[in-house]
Design an enzyme around this catalytic site. Sequence first.
Site, mmCIF file in Angstrom:
data_model
loop_
_atom_site.group_PDB
_atom_site.id
_atom_site.type_symbol
_atom_site.label_atom_id
_atom_site.label_comp_id
_atom_site.label_asym_id
_atom_site.label_seq_id
_atom_site.Cartn_x
_atom_site.Cartn_y
_atom_site.Cartn_z
ATOM 1 N N LYS A 80 19.828 55.804 69.613
ATOM 2 C CA LYS A 80 18.795 56.732 70.073
ATOM 3 C C LYS A 80 19.326 57.491 71.289
ATOM 4 O O LYS A 80 19.710 56.883 72.291
ATOM 5 C CB LYS A 80 17.517 55.992 70.452
ATOM 6 C CG LYS A 80 16.449 56.921 71.013
ATOM 7 C CD LYS A 80 15.312 56.167 71.663
ATOM 8 C CE LYS A 80 14.481 57.122 72.517
ATOM 9 N NZ LYS A 80 13.442 56.424 73.300
ATOM 10 N N GLY A 100 5.719 56.564 79.189
ATOM 11 C CA GLY A 100 4.991 55.624 80.026
ATOM 12 C C GLY A 100 3.596 56.034 80.433
ATOM 13 O O GLY A 100 2.923 55.297 81.155
#
Length: 333
Positions: free
Chosen positions: A173, A234
């Site tokens: 990733k 987040g």
Amino acid sequence: MSTTITLNGERHELGGEGESVAALLRALGLADQRVAVEVNGEVVPGASHATRSLTAGDKVEVVTFVGGGDVAAEPDDDPLVIGAHTFSSRLFVGTGKYRDNEQTLRALEASGTQCVTVALRRVDMRREQGPNLLDALGSRWTLLPNTAGCYSADDAVRTLRLARELGIADLVKLEVLADPQSLLPDVTETLVALKTLVAESFTVLVYTNDDPVMARKLEDAGAAAVMPLGSAIGTGLGILNPINIELIVARAGVPVIVDAGVGTASDVAVAMELGVDGVLLNTAIAKARDPIRMAAAMRDGCRAGRQAYLAGRMPKGRPSPSSPTAGLITGDA
């Protein structure tokens, strides 16, 4: 006479000039640990540790993976294929922010995921080395090394080259961030890094913003999957721009995986109902009051959203009765 090198950013005294990388690892108590070594910006293959000597002024990095299989997966006639990998679960889960390895493993098992992200970090030489995350994960999950915390193409590429030295970088990733405050992607640096990684035969899943134009450019540059954010990393704000996500899905010739911003199971379901191929999340599970229960909820939300998308939702419109209007018993008797 001692020899000074820089080891993981700090001064370190070797036993003497010409000490090998293997001898350094033995002295650090890391001879039997799964680590990768870089000297002066170049990865040193494990087979060369015994013959690669160190000299004064060398800059040495020793890194491993941190939390950044026979998973009980139900039979699935709707698999997700990325590169050479086939997954029956469409939920990708991170390994960071959990209380300990035990909680990490329990959450991963409850989520039903088959692919988990891991971050590459320097080995902390000042701490006694505890159980390694890689050892705890074993072979039950496909590991997805990521470049979390990288702010340039060079750093991202360097990180994944080290990941490849650890032997688990078939699928990676890529994320290159613009700054530590917004944690939004720097798409220019991301594209530069992607082209280098594709040329080196990495299978790359790419984190990006929710811009359909950029998603197409990344696909054209060789991305195996594009990963538009739902909202910033987040935040737990969910899918802020569903229209753009649908546009990305409509134009994509590779899998689309929503990455970042998911806060709860309904966010996963919403993403999947938009037609994306999967969802990647971490904080929403790890920072839940009950991470194990939340992991199971995320699993169910992913499955429900996928089934709803495949079923096709009813058209939106004016109010209409759901029961027949003919034959009503009215008050005219």
